[in-house]
Structure formats: structure tokens, C-alpha cells
Design a protein around this motif. Structure first.
Motif, mmCIF file in Angstrom:
data_model
loop_
_atom_site.group_PDB
_atom_site.id
_atom_site.type_symbol
_atom_site.label_atom_id
_atom_site.label_comp_id
_atom_site.label_asym_id
_atom_site.label_seq_id
_atom_site.Cartn_x
_atom_site.Cartn_y
_atom_site.Cartn_z
ATOM 1 N N GLN A 34 0.835 -1.216 0.000
ATOM 2 C CA GLN A 34 0.000 0.000 0.000
ATOM 3 C C GLN A 34 0.867 1.263 0.000
ATOM 4 O O GLN A 34 0.615 2.207 -0.749
ATOM 5 N N ARG A 87 2.691 1.768 -3.420
ATOM 6 C CA ARG A 87 1.825 2.156 -4.541
ATOM 7 C C ARG A 87 1.617 3.673 -4.596
ATOM 8 O O ARG A 87 1.207 4.211 -5.614
ATOM 9 N N ALA A 88 1.890 4.345 -3.497
ATOM 10 C CA ALA A 88 1.788 5.814 -3.496
ATOM 11 C C ALA A 88 3.184 6.455 -3.520
ATOM 12 O O ALA A 88 3.341 7.632 -3.185
ATOM 13 N N ASN A 120 8.627 -2.607 -11.458
ATOM 14 C CA ASN A 120 7.805 -2.509 -12.654
ATOM 15 C C ASN A 120 6.948 -1.224 -12.608
ATOM 16 O O ASN A 120 6.859 -0.472 -13.579
ATOM 17 N N VAL A 132 -2.515 -10.823 -7.097
ATOM 18 C CA VAL A 132 -1.646 -10.763 -5.919
ATOM 19 C C VAL A 132 -2.467 -10.183 -4.781
ATOM 20 O O VAL A 132 -2.935 -9.058 -4.865
ATOM 21 N N ASN A 133 -2.665 -11.012 -3.763
ATOM 22 C CA ASN A 133 -3.450 -10.575 -2.617
ATOM 23 C C ASN A 133 -4.803 -9.993 -3.051
ATOM 24 O O ASN A 133 -5.226 -8.947 -2.590
ATOM 25 N N SER A 151 -5.622 -8.485 -5.758
ATOM 26 C CA SER A 151 -5.616 -7.377 -6.698
ATOM 27 C C SER A 151 -5.079 -7.843 -8.043
ATOM 28 O O SER A 151 -4.603 -8.970 -8.172
ATOM 29 N N VAL A 152 -5.177 -6.937 -9.036
ATOM 30 C CA VAL A 152 -4.652 -7.264 -10.366
ATOM 31 C C VAL A 152 -3.331 -6.543 -10.536
ATOM 32 O O VAL A 152 -3.236 -5.348 -10.304
ATOM 33 N N ASP A 153 -2.321 -7.305 -10.949
ATOM 34 C CA ASP A 153 -0.993 -6.706 -11.087
ATOM 35 C C ASP A 153 -0.874 -5.862 -12.349
ATOM 36 O O ASP A 153 -1.537 -6.127 -13.340
ATOM 37 N N LEU A 154 0.000 -4.890 -12.287
ATOM 38 C CA LEU A 154 0.405 -4.195 -13.496
ATOM 39 C C LEU A 154 1.191 -5.188 -14.342
ATOM 40 O O LEU A 154 2.012 -5.947 -13.811
ATOM 41 N N ALA A 160 -4.096 4.169 -2.380
ATOM 42 C CA ALA A 160 -3.211 3.167 -2.981
ATOM 43 C C ALA A 160 -3.961 2.349 -4.024
ATOM 44 O O ALA A 160 -3.442 2.080 -5.119
ATOM 45 N N HIS A 201 -3.167 2.260 -8.054
ATOM 46 C CA HIS A 201 -2.858 0.990 -8.728
ATOM 47 C C HIS A 201 -3.859 0.727 -9.850
ATOM 48 O O HIS A 201 -3.472 0.350 -10.969
#
Lengths: 260, 167
Positions: A9, A12-13, A45, B82-83, B85-88, B144, B148
Motif C-alpha cells: 500500500q 503504490r503511493a 515494474n 496478488v493478494n 488485486s490485479v498486477d500491473l 493506494a 494501482h
């Protein structure tokens, strides 16, 4: 210790500029990523993608005329903000209040302590010096105070005058002396015992508004009071031989035509 | 605010993402600067004015522009969960390099809110996470997730026109 979920989390920021590197939670999240290859790969990435997008978007320039208009508007906003801050800033408020307090204290001291006016200390010394002599140093002369100008002119003292209302004061003796080379004319008044002093105001630096008395004290422990007022270029002093400021004010009030 | 551009130009870049064309973006930015000058927020320190500017600009832009889809776009390339969520997609940056800026801006403009604003403020304006969260009224977790989701959707929108990206 930060969990994997929290680390993801936080990252991601993360700003691709690297400005967040010193933040405590970012450092902790990067440590977690260092222990988890999947999160590390995911973060790298994301970082590459963010940098590529940012670089592309920043390549679109702002037109010079637009940049100039925006800069002008931004300057107006900043100028306005600074003006507001000058009044809202607690430091400025504190300085302002302290200044006002200082002005108040100085004003109070200035008004409340009459002898602090220019020349008042010298007047107190002059009155004290004049009051130390005995009756034998006076020339006996029983006459109203308003008639003394001519007598003093005959003694080479020009400008003797008394304020309106004091002309009838019963003088019983007169004399002259010099205080710091300034000629002083003295008239002793019988009831109650008081002295009138007349001298040039300027050499002592006295400047008193017309029709106003300024009060001071002299003698042992400042027990006796005097009052000064200005009559043109001359200063006129009434000094009680034995009486404080309250008694002097009562004395002044006895003269029916005397200005208050 | 970003140290790459004067901050008022960063504001303009944010407006470009929100309203698309240059002229309305310029007009909107000037309007918001004027509004902050004539009716500044109550606590007029630089940080509060900065948040006010971004909030106000976004509010006005969303009022003038048809709402974007509220749901994130589906990535073109299936991603590894992943957990939950959808990965980039792996090597997502490769899809970006050959593209023109206009194409990227257009894809960015079509992202759903609040991810579009969040990603623009992060990448273009260089705002920190706390400030973005306050501007957009999000908590840390939602911010977050929005960031994402916006990345994944942006990449998905760009991949079909990126010839060198391998499926």
C-alpha cells in the motif's frame, strides 16, 4: 514490523522522483520489498512505468504566453498571501502586541511622572535652592503680585508676570537670584506660605502647553509640591513651603480666576 | 508541488489531464488562481493554498466535463492476482516508450476518477501521498487502490497500440 500488505500500500503511493525515500514508512516498506522478490519486482515494474508516463507527459511544453499569464496570476496570489500572513502570523501578532504594550507603559510613565518632563528636574532644584534662604534675604514689599512687573524692571529683570487670577496674591517680600546663570525673580506670598518664581523657560528646556500646569516635588523626600506653567517665553512657578501636590491643587483652586 | 516546473505550470498540466484541451485548461487554471487570490482559504499558508487550488480545479473540471466511467477498465493482458488485486503487467514501461505524448494524454484523460486525478497529482505534480489523499478526500488504502487501478487501466488502454509489446 511492517506487513507485506501495508508495504504494498505504501509503495503504490511512492513518487517516482525519489522524494519519498527519506520517509520512515517508505524506508520500512522498501525493506519489506527487499525481503519479498515478488513485491520488489512489482515495485520496480511500477516505478519504470510511472517514470515513463511522467517523462512523456512532461515533454508536452507549456506555451510561453500561457506560462507568462500563469506566472503573473501566481505572483498576485503569493503577494496576497504574504499580506494576509503579515497580520495572521502569530509572531507578527506577538510583536504588535508587545509594541502596543511598550507604548502603553512609556505613555503611563511619561504622563504619570511629571518630573520626567524636560526641565522639571532643574525647576525642582531651583525651587529647593530658592527656598533655602531666610526672610532676611528678601526685600520687604507688601503689594499684590500683579503690580510687581515694574518693580522687577527697575531691578533689571524684564518679563515678570503672573497668570490671570494671581494678580491679587498678597506678596510680602521679593528678591532675585541666579540658578545656573538664569536670572530668577522671586515673590514670597504670605497666606498660605508660598513662593512665586518667574524665569525664562527656554534655557531649562521647558515647553508647557498654554493654560496647563505641570506638577513636581522638591525638598526632603519630595514632600513639598510645586506647579509650573508657561506665560509666553517666561515660566511661572508656584511652590508651597510646606504642602504636597493635593494641597497645592487646593491652593491653586482658591484663586477664583485662575485657569484649571 | 513539483520542483520540475513552476508550481502554476504543474497546476496547468493537471488541468490538461482533467479537461483535455489546452485553451479550456489554461482558462480553468487562471480562474482557480484568481479565486484563490480573491477568496483565499481560511488558513492561507502555502500548503493549504496548494490543496485548495488542486481541489478547486478538480471540482470545477468535473462539473464541466461528462463523468468518466466509475469502474476501472479491464486490463487487456490478463494479470497475475496478488493478494486479491490485479498486477500491473510485467515490463509495462515498454508499452509507453514508443508512444506519442498526445496518445498517452488521451488515455490518461479517459481513466476513471479518482484514480486519474490521483495518478496525475503523483506523477505530474509530484504531490506526496498525504496531500493527494487530502485533496481527493481518500484514506491511505483507497488512495493506494486508486493509484494501482489507474496504472493498470492506463497500461491496458495503451497496450493495443504498442506494437512491440509481446502478448
Amino acid at each position: 514490523m511492517m506487513t507485506l500488505k501495508t508495504a504494498r500500500q505504501v509503495l503504490r503511493a511512492y513518487r517516482p522522483s525519489g522524494e519519498d525515500d527519506e520517509e520512515r514508512d517508505v524506508r520500512a516498506a522498501l525493506k519489506v520489498a527487499g525481503r519479498h522478490p515478488v513485491l520488489e519486482a512489482e515495485f520496480q515494474n511500477q516505478l519504470a512505468f510511472d517514470r515513463a508516463i511522467a517523462a512523456k507527459l512532461e515533454a508536452n511544453p507549456v506555451a510561453p504566453e500561457t506560462a507568462a499569464d500563469l506566472a503573473e496570476a501566481a505572483q498576485r496570489l503569493e503577494a496576497r498571501r504574504r499580506r494576509r500572513l503579515s497580520f495572521r502570523d502569530p509572531a507578527m501578532l506577538a510583536v504588535g502586541l508587545a509594541f502596543l504594550f511598550l507604548i502603553g507603559v512609556v505613555g503611563w510613565v511619561f504622563v504619570g511622572q511629571g518630573s520626567s518632563f524636560a526641565g522639571m528636574q532643574e525647576v525642582a532644584e531651583m525651587v529647593e535652592q530658592g527656598g533655602r534662604v531666610g526672610p532676611d534675604r528678601f526685600t520687604e514689599l507688601e503689594t499684590p503680585a500683579g503690580t510687581l512687573a515694574d518693580w522687577f524692571v527697575m531691578q533689571n529683570f524684564d518679563g515678570f508676570a503672573v497668570p490671570p487670577g494671581f494678580e491679587a496674591a498678597p506678596v510680602v517680600g521679593v528678591r532675585q537670584f541666579k540658578f545656573e546663570e538664569i536670572p530668577v525673580a522671586v515673590a514670597a506670598v504670605a497666606r498660605p506660605r508660598a513662593m512665586f518664581y518667574v524665569f525664562e523657560a527656554q534655557p531649562l528646556g521647558l515647553t508647557i502647553p498654554a493654560d496647563r500646569w505641570r506638577f513636581g516635588a522638591y525638598g526632603p523626600k519630595g514632600r513639598n509640591a510645586f506647579a509650573v506653567r508657561q506665560l509666553g517665553p517666561m515660566a511661572f512657578v508656584v511652590a508651597l513651603r510646606d504642602g504636597d501636590e493635593a494641597e497645592l491643587k487646593t491652593y491653586l483652586a482658591r484663586w477664583p480666576d485662575a485657569p484649571r | 508541488m513539483s520542483d520540475r516546473d513552476p508550481w502554476e505550470q504543474s497546476l496547468l498540466r493537471f488541468a490538461r489531464i482533467l479537461v483535455g484541451e489546452e485553451a479550456p485548461a489554461r482558462q480553468l487554471t487562471l480562474e482557480v488562481l484568481e479565486a484563490a487570490t480573491t477568496r483565499p482559504p481560511a488558513h492561507a499558508d502555502a500548503g493549504e493554498i496548494g490543496k485548495f487550488l488542486y481541489r478547486e480545479l478538480r471540482r470545477r473540471a468535473l462539473e464541466r466535463r461528462p463523468a468518466t466511467p466509475a469502474t476501472p477498465a479491464t486490463p487487456a493482458t490478463p494479470a497475475t492476482p496478488v493478494n486479491g488485486s490485479v498486477d500491473l503487467a510485467p515490463d509495462a514501461a515498454a508499452a509507453v516508450h514508443p508512444l506519442e505524448t498526445d496518445r498517452i494524454e488521451a488515455a490518461f484523460r479517459d481513466l476513471p476518477e479518482p484514480g486519474r486525478s490521483a495518478l496525475a497529482l503523483l506523477l505530474l505534480d509530484g504531490l506526496d501521498a498525504d496531500t493527494i489523499a487530502r485533496v481527493l478526500g481518500l484514506n491511505d488504502a483507497d488512495l493506494a487502490a486508486a493509484l494501482h487501478g489507474a496504472r493498470v487501466a492506463l497500461h491496458a488502454a495503451l497496450v493495443p497500440v504498442a506494437p512491440e509489446v509481446q502478448p
